[in-house]
Design a protein around this motif. Structure first.
Motif, PDB file in Angstrom:
ATOM      1  N   ILE A  10      96.832  86.793  15.408  1.00  0.00           N
ATOM      2  CA  ILE A  10      98.293  86.956  15.446  1.00  0.00           C
ATOM      3  C   ILE A  10      98.926  86.692  14.076  1.00  0.00           C
ATOM      4  O   ILE A  10     100.120  86.893  13.899  1.00  0.00           O
ATOM      5  CB  ILE A  10      98.936  86.018  16.493  1.00  0.00           C
ATOM      6  CG1 ILE A  10      98.668  84.555  16.159  1.00  0.00           C
ATOM      7  CG2 ILE A  10      98.472  86.361  17.884  1.00  0.00           C
ATOM      8  CD1 ILE A  10      99.451  83.588  17.030  1.00  0.00           C
ATOM      9  N   GLU A  11      98.134  86.223  13.074  1.00  0.00           N
ATOM     10  CA  GLU A  11      98.697  85.944  11.767  1.00  0.00           C
ATOM     11  C   GLU A  11      99.023  87.235  11.020  1.00  0.00           C
ATOM     12  O   GLU A  11      98.431  88.287  11.249  1.00  0.00           O
ATOM     13  CB  GLU A  11      97.725  85.111  10.907  1.00  0.00           C
ATOM     14  CG  GLU A  11      97.513  83.691  11.377  1.00  0.00           C
ATOM     15  CD  GLU A  11      96.358  83.593  12.362  1.00  0.00           C
ATOM     16  OE1 GLU A  11      95.886  84.641  12.824  1.00  0.00           O
ATOM     17  OE2 GLU A  11      95.945  82.464  12.667  1.00  0.00           O
ATOM     18  N   HIS A  12      99.970  87.115  10.096  1.00  0.00           N
ATOM     19  CA  HIS A  12     100.229  88.216   9.162  1.00  0.00           C
ATOM     20  C   HIS A  12      98.995  88.350   8.260  1.00  0.00           C
ATOM     21  O   HIS A  12      98.381  87.349   7.893  1.00  0.00           O
ATOM     22  CB  HIS A  12     101.473  87.898   8.333  1.00  0.00           C
ATOM     23  CG  HIS A  12     101.906  89.032   7.459  1.00  0.00           C
ATOM     24  ND1 HIS A  12     101.271  89.332   6.276  1.00  0.00           N
ATOM     25  CD2 HIS A  12     102.911  89.941   7.602  1.00  0.00           C
ATOM     26  CE1 HIS A  12     101.874  90.377   5.709  1.00  0.00           C
ATOM     27  NE2 HIS A  12     102.856  90.763   6.491  1.00  0.00           N
ATOM     28  N   PRO A  13      98.595  89.556   7.892  1.00  0.00           N
ATOM     29  CA  PRO A  13      97.393  89.719   7.056  1.00  0.00           C
ATOM     30  C   PRO A  13      97.405  88.879   5.784  1.00  0.00           C
ATOM     31  O   PRO A  13      96.357  88.441   5.310  1.00  0.00           O
ATOM     32  CB  PRO A  13      97.402  91.226   6.739  1.00  0.00           C
ATOM     33  CG  PRO A  13      98.110  91.849   7.896  1.00  0.00           C
ATOM     34  CD  PRO A  13      99.154  90.858   8.314  1.00  0.00           C
ATOM     35  N   ASP A  14      98.586  88.628   5.209  1.00  0.00           N
ATOM     36  CA  ASP A  14      98.656  87.848   3.965  1.00  0.00           C
ATOM     37  C   ASP A  14      98.170  86.419   4.152  1.00  0.00           C
ATOM     38  O   ASP A  14      97.800  85.760   3.172  1.00  0.00           O
ATOM     39  CB  ASP A  14     100.090  87.816   3.430  1.00  0.00           C
ATOM     40  CG  ASP A  14     100.492  89.128   2.783  1.00  0.00           C
ATOM     41  OD1 ASP A  14      99.599  89.979   2.597  1.00  0.00           O
ATOM     42  OD2 ASP A  14     101.678  89.310   2.459  1.00  0.00           O
ATOM     43  N   TYR A  15      98.196  85.925   5.384  1.00  0.00           N
ATOM     44  CA  TYR A  15      97.882  84.520   5.613  1.00  0.00           C
ATOM     45  C   TYR A  15      96.488  84.314   6.224  1.00  0.00           C
ATOM     46  O   TYR A  15      96.155  83.211   6.623  1.00  0.00           O
ATOM     47  CB  TYR A  15      98.941  83.884   6.519  1.00  0.00           C
ATOM     48  CG  TYR A  15     100.319  83.952   5.940  1.00  0.00           C
ATOM     49  CD1 TYR A  15     100.693  83.123   4.884  1.00  0.00           C
ATOM     50  CD2 TYR A  15     101.262  84.850   6.424  1.00  0.00           C
ATOM     51  CE1 TYR A  15     101.953  83.195   4.335  1.00  0.00           C
ATOM     52  CE2 TYR A  15     102.531  84.934   5.873  1.00  0.00           C
ATOM     53  CZ  TYR A  15     102.865  84.098   4.830  1.00  0.00           C
ATOM     54  OH  TYR A  15     104.120  84.167   4.281  1.00  0.00           O
ATOM     55  N   ILE A  16      95.707  85.355   6.308  1.00  0.00           N
ATOM     56  CA  ILE A  16      94.382  85.247   6.915  1.00  0.00           C
ATOM     57  C   ILE A  16      93.375  84.806   5.851  1.00  0.00           C
ATOM     58  O   ILE A  16      93.287  85.442   4.788  1.00  0.00           O
ATOM     59  CB  ILE A  16      93.946  86.592   7.525  1.00  0.00           C
ATOM     60  CG1 ILE A  16      94.924  86.996   8.642  1.00  0.00           C
ATOM     61  CG2 ILE A  16      92.525  86.501   8.076  1.00  0.00           C
ATOM     62  CD1 ILE A  16      94.651  88.354   9.221  1.00  0.00           C
ATOM     63  N   VAL A 529      95.506  74.706   4.663  1.00  0.00           N
ATOM     64  CA  VAL A 529      94.613  74.439   3.526  1.00  0.00           C
ATOM     65  C   VAL A 529      94.785  75.521   2.468  1.00  0.00           C
ATOM     66  O   VAL A 529      94.887  75.238   1.262  1.00  0.00           O
ATOM     67  CB  VAL A 529      93.146  74.361   3.997  1.00  0.00           C
ATOM     68  CG1 VAL A 529      92.205  74.334   2.792  1.00  0.00           C
ATOM     69  CG2 VAL A 529      92.933  73.118   4.846  1.00  0.00           C
ATOM     70  N   SER A 530      94.855  76.773   2.894  1.00  0.00           N
ATOM     71  CA  SER A 530      95.041  77.876   1.954  1.00  0.00           C
ATOM     72  C   SER A 530      96.372  77.749   1.227  1.00  0.00           C
ATOM     73  O   SER A 530      96.454  77.943   0.009  1.00  0.00           O
ATOM     74  CB  SER A 530      94.975  79.206   2.696  1.00  0.00           C
ATOM     75  OG  SER A 530      95.201  80.290   1.817  1.00  0.00           O
ATOM     76  N   ASN A 531      97.438  77.410   1.950  1.00  0.00           N
ATOM     77  CA  ASN A 531      98.758  77.279   1.335  1.00  0.00           C
ATOM     78  C   ASN A 531      98.822  76.138   0.337  1.00  0.00           C
ATOM     79  O   ASN A 531      99.469  76.235  -0.697  1.00  0.00           O
ATOM     80  CB  ASN A 531      99.818  77.074   2.414  1.00  0.00           C
ATOM     81  CG  ASN A 531     100.243  78.366   3.081  1.00  0.00           C
ATOM     82  OD1 ASN A 531     101.378  78.501   3.488  1.00  0.00           O
ATOM     83  ND2 ASN A 531      99.349  79.321   3.189  1.00  0.00           N
ATOM     84  N   ILE A 532      98.150  75.017   0.658  1.00  0.00           N
ATOM     85  CA  ILE A 532      98.202  73.839  -0.212  1.00  0.00           C
ATOM     86  C   ILE A 532      97.366  74.047  -1.471  1.00  0.00           C
ATOM     87  O   ILE A 532      97.796  73.719  -2.584  1.00  0.00           O
ATOM     88  CB  ILE A 532      97.726  72.588   0.551  1.00  0.00           C
ATOM     89  CG1 ILE A 532      98.725  72.243   1.669  1.00  0.00           C
ATOM     90  CG2 ILE A 532      97.565  71.399  -0.390  1.00  0.00           C
ATOM     91  CD1 ILE A 532      98.221  71.192   2.649  1.00  0.00           C
TER      92      ILE A 532
END
Length: 626
Positions: A10-16, A529-532
């Motif tokens: 359900i995530e936007h592709p940018d956040y996978i 984790v990816s965002n940080i």
């Protein structure tokens, strides 16, 4: 209806994360159910489609319990044209019926151009506040030709509902009526604690802002939030000041000398100063106003003296003996260690208004004396306000003696001006400073690596590197592999205060520059984790960093919080706001990066990162829990 959705992703592709790239994003689209939930007693008989109803029958649907049927009926009546005015009028006047039905009838009549003054007047006296609020919006379109409507709008300044009073304030802005200002004052006196009501009144005042400010200074007890109101009104007066307004300014300044509350007087002078600073053509002050300002500076404490001086400077009144005395007193206060730190820091701000040759020595002395960090930080900011090419050398030489709270301010000044970059790089080359103690984040390193100063970029590249935090996808995968399954939100709170509070709120602690942690609780562990660790992977437009180059050559970095034709406001780490007048801006461009620096894992281990994520997942991270 209850929708039971089943989708694998359900995530936007940018956040996978990379580990899940290539997955079928439509997987699960053929699964899931839609349930219809009905009362035990069953459903009422299905009504005929609205499109098949007559216009009179559609009017009856405006009172339906179903919002869809109400909205659709109103749309169909508008599209058909020639709405049944009598039926609509009867519904609008039926105070025994549903308020929503009257609301729809009012706007349908207005849309059809069939509304009359009697209906609007009746709606302005409706027992339902929502109907009165909407009736005010309709009344504004019909005010010029009706003295009775204008009088009724003024009367609604005393309505018991705050939203009605708010709407009345907006309407009174364009109204000609002898009681207009009195009505606005009553709303302001009653609703000053509501920011939008306060701003509605202030925007409606126009030329009456000065008179309202004078009334408030004469009797601030009549107003809630008197300090906030006086500051905002004074800002409006200053920004709109012309030669005809000097009399009002002089009166306001005289009142600022009266024994009113210190906060009220200070807020008024601060507002006048900020307004004058953004006025397109501020007038030159008179000798009489100069005398009044000198009295304010002499008799008021440091914050008032500083604001009065700023007003004086905006009015192009030259400095004289009074300002020299104030500077001497301020210099003495900065050295007096028996005073509270806050008082000494305020005196430093006053020194910043003096000429460089008169105050630079006192300010530099504060940096070499081991003073509290707040005093040192204010002194650095004051020195940065002068065009002094030697300041870079001074800051580098004194850097190791600065307190922790002042070091970040010093680094900001050294990086802001390309002319200072050479001093910083030379100190690194000679070993007088180390890259570790400077603790430069990626964006700060890039300032040196891309410096405009001759030769600095090549020299800096031998000492620091742009790719220290490169390969972020690999870093994210490595940390995910080592991340513990559980974390402690209590330990995470301590980490937030150490690393994140400069830009993020958690349970009311920190600064609202980046997203509030409470708004991120729904995000998964991999996503966080990816965002940080890789903040540039997917940047929300609101959090892209911008670099503003000033005419002076200085460079400011931050988020663009607000722009107008006269100024640009940058929101910077620590919650600081930098308001830059347009005439000082040479260029403005996105850096292409998040304001959040990469490489935060340098201060963490896998357990600490998991603890921080546990804090973010806490429902109380937004401050709404117990």
């Amino acid at each position: 209806y209850l929708i039971d959705m089943q989708r694998d992703t359900i995530e936007h592709p940018d956040y996978i994360p990379e580990s899940r790239r290539g997955a079928d994003l439509r997987a699960g689209a053929d699964r899931g159910r839609i349930y219809r939930i009905v009362p035990r007693r069953g459903l009422p008989r299905r009504r005929p489609p609205l499109a098949e109803l007559s216009s009179v029958a559609l009017v009856a649907e405006l009172g339906s319990e179903s919002r869809w049927r109400r909205d659709t009926a109103q749309r169909l009546l508008y599209e058909r044209g020639g709405a049944p005015g009598e039926a609509l009028r009867a519904m609008a006047l039926d105070t025994a019926g549903e308020a929503l039905a009257r609301l729809h009838a009012l706007w349908t009549l207005e849309g059809a151009g069939a509304i009359d003054e009697d209906v609007v007047l009746a709606a302005l006296s409706d027992p339902d506040a929502g109907v009165r609020e909407n009736a005010l919006q309709i009344a504004e379109r019909h005010l010029p030709g009706s003295s009775e409507l204008r009088g009724r709008m003024v009367a609604l300044a005393d309505d018991p509902a705050v939203r009605v009073r708010f709407q009345a304030a907006l309407g009174l802005g364009g109204l000609e009526h002898p009681e207009r200002r009195a009505g606005l004052e009553r709303i302001l006196r009653r609703d000053a604690r509501h920011r939008w009501s306060r701003l509605a009144v202030e925007s409606a005042l126009g030329a009456d802002a000065a008179a309202m400010l004078i009334d408030l200074l004469g009797d601030g007890a009549r107003f809630e939030e008197a300090e906030i109101v006086s500051g905002e009104l004074a800002d409006l007066v200053g920004a709109g000041l012309d030669r005809d307004g000097l009399g009002a300014l002089s009166t306001a300044l005289e009142l600022a000398l009266q024994p009113a509350a210190l906060q009220l007087r200070a807020a008024t002078l601060d507002g006048l100063a900020s307004g004058l600073a953004r006025a397109p053509r501020p007038p030159a002050g008179s000798a009489a106003i100069g005398v009044v300002l000198d009295r304010v500076m002499k008799e008021g404490p440091t914050p008032i003296a500083r604001s009065a001086w700023l007003v004086r400077r905006s009015l192009r009144l030259g400095d004289g003996p009074a300002q020299q005395r104030i500077l001497a007193q301020a210099a003495a206060r900065t050295r007096d260690r028996s005073l509270p730190t806050e008082d000494r820091a305020g005196a430093v701000d006053l020194l910043a208004l003096g000429p460089h040759q008169a105050v630079a020595g006192d300010l530099v002395a504060l940096l070499a004396a081991g003073e509290p960090s707040e005093v040192e930080a204010r002194a650095i900011r004051a020195l940065a306000g002068f065009e002094d090419a030697a300041l870079g050398r001074t800051l580098v030489e004194l850097f190791r003696g600065l307190g922790p709270g002042a070091r970040g301010v010093a680094i900001g000044v050294l990086l802001r001006r390309p002319v200072f970059h050479g001093y910083l790089v030379a100190a690194l080359e000679e070993g007088r400073l180390t890259a570790g103690e400077l603790h430069l984040d990626l964006e700060q390193r890039r300032r040196l690596l891309r410096s405009d100063a001759p030769g600095v970029a090549a020299r800096a590249a031998k000492l620091i590197h742009d790719d220290d935090y490169g390969g972020r996808a690999a870093v994210v995968e490595d940390w995910l592999d080592r991340l513990p399954a559980q974390g402690s939100s209590e330990r995470g709170s301590a980490i937030h205060q150490r690393l994140c509070a400069q830009c993020h709120l958690a349970a009311g602690i920190g600064h609202a520059v980046g997203p509030d942690f409470g708004s991120l609780a729904h995000r998964g562990v991999e996503d966080l984790v990816s965002n940080i660790l890789d903040p540039d992977h997917a940047i929300h437009p609101d959090y892209v960093a911008y670099e503003v180059v000033l005419v002076s050559g200085d460079r400011e970095l931050g988020l663009i919080e607000h722009e107008s034709s006269s100024a640009l406001t940058l929101l910077q780490a620590g919650g600081e706001r930098r308001v830059i007048p347009r005439q000082q801006v040479a260029s403005r461009a996105s850096t292409g990066h998040s304001l959040m620096p990469a490489g935060l894992e340098q201060g963490l281990d896998p357990q600490a990162l998991r603890d921080l994520i546990a804090l973010i997942h806490q429902p109380t991270a937004s401050g709404v829990g117990p």
